[in-house]
Design an enzyme around this catalytic site. Structure first.
Site, PDB file in Angstrom:
ATOM      1  N   GLU A 110      -0.982  -6.439   1.817  1.00 46.10           N
ATOM      2  CA  GLU A 110      -0.656  -5.295   2.861  1.00 46.10           C
ATOM      3  C   GLU A 110      -1.337  -5.643   4.092  1.00 46.10           C
ATOM      4  O   GLU A 110      -2.120  -6.290   4.102  1.00 46.10           O
ATOM      5  CB  GLU A 110      -1.487  -3.947   2.103  1.00 46.10           C
ATOM      6  CG  GLU A 110      -1.644  -2.900   3.330  1.00 46.10           C
ATOM      7  CD  GLU A 110      -0.176  -2.260   3.968  1.00 46.10           C
ATOM      8  OE1 GLU A 110      -0.014  -2.138   5.101  1.00 46.10           O
ATOM      9  OE2 GLU A 110       0.413  -2.352   2.979  1.00 46.10           O
ATOM     10  N   CYS A 156      12.269   4.272   3.310  1.00 48.73           N
ATOM     11  CA  CYS A 156      12.134   5.620   3.319  1.00 48.73           C
ATOM     12  C   CYS A 156      12.730   6.264   4.088  1.00 48.73           C
ATOM     13  O   CYS A 156      12.141   7.240   4.874  1.00 48.73           O
ATOM     14  CB  CYS A 156      10.743   6.102   3.052  1.00 48.73           C
ATOM     15  SG  CYS A 156       9.537   5.798   4.332  1.00 48.73           S
ATOM     16  N   ALA A 160       0.875  -1.218   0.080  1.00 46.81           N
ATOM     17  CA  ALA A 160       0.106   0.060   0.119  1.00 46.81           C
ATOM     18  C   ALA A 160       0.888   1.237  -0.037  1.00 46.81           C
ATOM     19  O   ALA A 160       2.031   1.189   0.616  1.00 46.81           O
ATOM     20  CB  ALA A 160      -0.737  -0.153   1.332  1.00 46.81           C
TER      21      ALA A 160
END
Length: 474
Positions: free
Chosen positions: A150, A247, A128
């Protein structure tokens, strides 16, 4: 937005002094880039007004950076699946998958020319909202099977919606913990794991990432990442490829995890070519996207390969086999009771699809992948498979919106009516619509000659069949 914590700045400086230089100040003072990626199966750049003044993304053939953020919500092209709004850094997924496909084709070519461009099995394990999954789809050989998973139930629904709009039919969406994939031994050719992380790379645009950060969170995330990767490693075929990404900026969740994979499982890091002067920092076969050096948010990505020669079978456990047999029986029973409804929609889908029922929904799924679907449904919580072509409504069956979004929809399968922007937006708000110059019954609305969705035309008025949860609320 609250300032970035000084303890984060100090921690990152101890971890990555070169990369950390001026980074915190930069993230507090600049606006993130706005990127979109075109759906090559549905659109060309010339069709999209959103691309006016855009510049290409150096590391993605279909990616563009916009001069400013437009009103995406009120652009029908977004809802038609013609493009996806995505941070430019994350678009590298498409190039990495394309590189893997090239390497696989070279290896297969050494064995047999007929194996080149053969379909692959791809898993996006933490998928997701769907940006990296759709990017991978665009780079995989046609006919490849894509599984998108997910953990979070709410985010899984967003993932499902975005993949439906993208329109690729060979997709299975599941939700749940990655531990379920341990039962699919050696099953996938490629696995992408954009794992949950401390989110340092998102601090420029996510206040939550700023407020929640702590060194303890970094350590906690690293432990969770190892658990996820251990689960997924079993599902990766010998000689298969793992795309690991976060990230975040710190080494604990990045290089140290890659080193752990190499030491624990014998993984090998594989270099990925990047465009010259792109701003991507490459070190030890790992790619880093640093906002001070390019237009994009913080991202770390590494490509690893599993050693060949391990047990490559695809066995299912005894309980899984029993569940698979039960699933097949249920499918057969449902097929016997609802077989008559498939004829209404069969001609609307391209050849090569089987029709199966799940509850009140009728799905079209590639016939060549029927066995694979049975295996997946026996061990995963599958919430979407292939194309939801229709759903029962009383004693009748109506075409489902995913059919309108699918690239497997046959041209002229339904009477079509072209609508202007105002009518398209009324439809997307799920407002009441007037009559159209069209036959009574199910009619496809199009905007700019591309499917928008279905209505049930009653003559002087029409029932709006756009999905209630997806409607524009503004």
């Amino acid at each position: 937005m609250e300032p970035i914590k000084p303890e984060f700045t100090a921690f990152l400086a101890s971890q990555e002094p070169e990369l950390a230089n001026g980074l915190a100040e930069f993230m507090q003072s600049t606006t993130p880039a706005v990127g979109v990626r075109i759906n090559p199966r549905k659109a060309t750049g010339e069709q999209l007004g959103v691309l006016r003044g855009a510049t290409p993304v150096a590391w993605c053939d279909h990616g563009f950076i916009l001069p400013q953020r437009p009103d995406f919500t009120h652009d029908p092209a977004l809802h038609q699946g013609l493009y996806y709004v995505q941070d430019p850094s994350s678009m590298i997924t498409s190039s990495v998958v394309a590189h893997i496909v090239k390497l696989i084709e070279e290896l297969r070519g050494e064995e047999s020319a007929s194996n080149r461009n053969a379909p692959l099995r791809f898993l996006d394990a933490c998928a997701a909202p769907g940006g990296k999954t759709t990017a991978a789809i665009d780079a995989l050989p046609d006919g490849s099977l894509v599984v998108a998973n997910e953990y979070d139930f709410r985010r899984a629904e967003i993932l499902k919606e975005n993949l439906i709009k993208w329109g690729y039919p060979n997709v299975v969406v599941s939700r749940g913990d990655t531990s379920r994939f341990t039962k699919l031994n050696g099953w996938f050719d490629i696995i992408a794991a954009d794992v949950p992380c401390s989110g340092e790379g998102m601090m420029r645009k996510d206040e939550g990432a700023r407020s929640q950060w702590s060194e303890a969170l970094v350590r906690e995330c690293a432990q969770r990442q190892k658990e996820i990767l251990s689960n997924l490693w079993a599902a990766l075929a010998p000689g298969g490829w793992l795309i690991y990404s976060t990230c975040t900026f710190n080494r604990v969740e990045n290089e140290e995890i890659v080193e752990w994979l190499c030491e624990t499982f014998g993984a090998e890091t594989i270099p990925v070519p990047v465009p010259a002067d792109s701003g991507i920092v490459v070190r030890d076969n790992c790619m880093r996207f640093i906002p001070t050096r390019l237009q994009g948010e913080g991202l770390f990505m590494a490509l690893l390969r599993k050693p060949r020669g391990e047990d490559c079978g695809q066995p299912l456990t005894s309980s899984a086999k029993n569940k698979q047999k039960t699933t097949r029986n249920k499918q057969r029973d449902k097929g016997e009771t609802k077989a008559s409804i498939t004829a209404e929609l069969r001609d609307s889908v391209a050849p090569g699809f089987d029709f199966i029922t799940r509850g009140d929904s009728l799905y079209a799924f590639p016939a060549k992948l029927a066995t694979e679907l049975q295996q997946l449904e026996s061990v995963l919580d599958v919430i979407n498979r292939g194309i939801e072509a229709g759903y029962t409504k009383g004693r009748t069956i109506a075409p489902a919106h995913p059919l309108a979004m699918s690239t497997a929809l046959q041209p002229q399968a339904f009477p079509a009516v072209e609508v202007d922007l105002a009518t398209a937006l009324s439809y997307l708000r799920r407002e009441a619509l007037g009559g159209f110059d069209a036959p009574r019954g199910h009619v496809m609305l199009t905007h700019n000659s591309i499917p928008l969705g279905f209505i049930n035309h009653l003559g002087n008025r029409s029932n709006n069949l756009y999905p209630q949860p997806w409607r524009i609320l503004k």
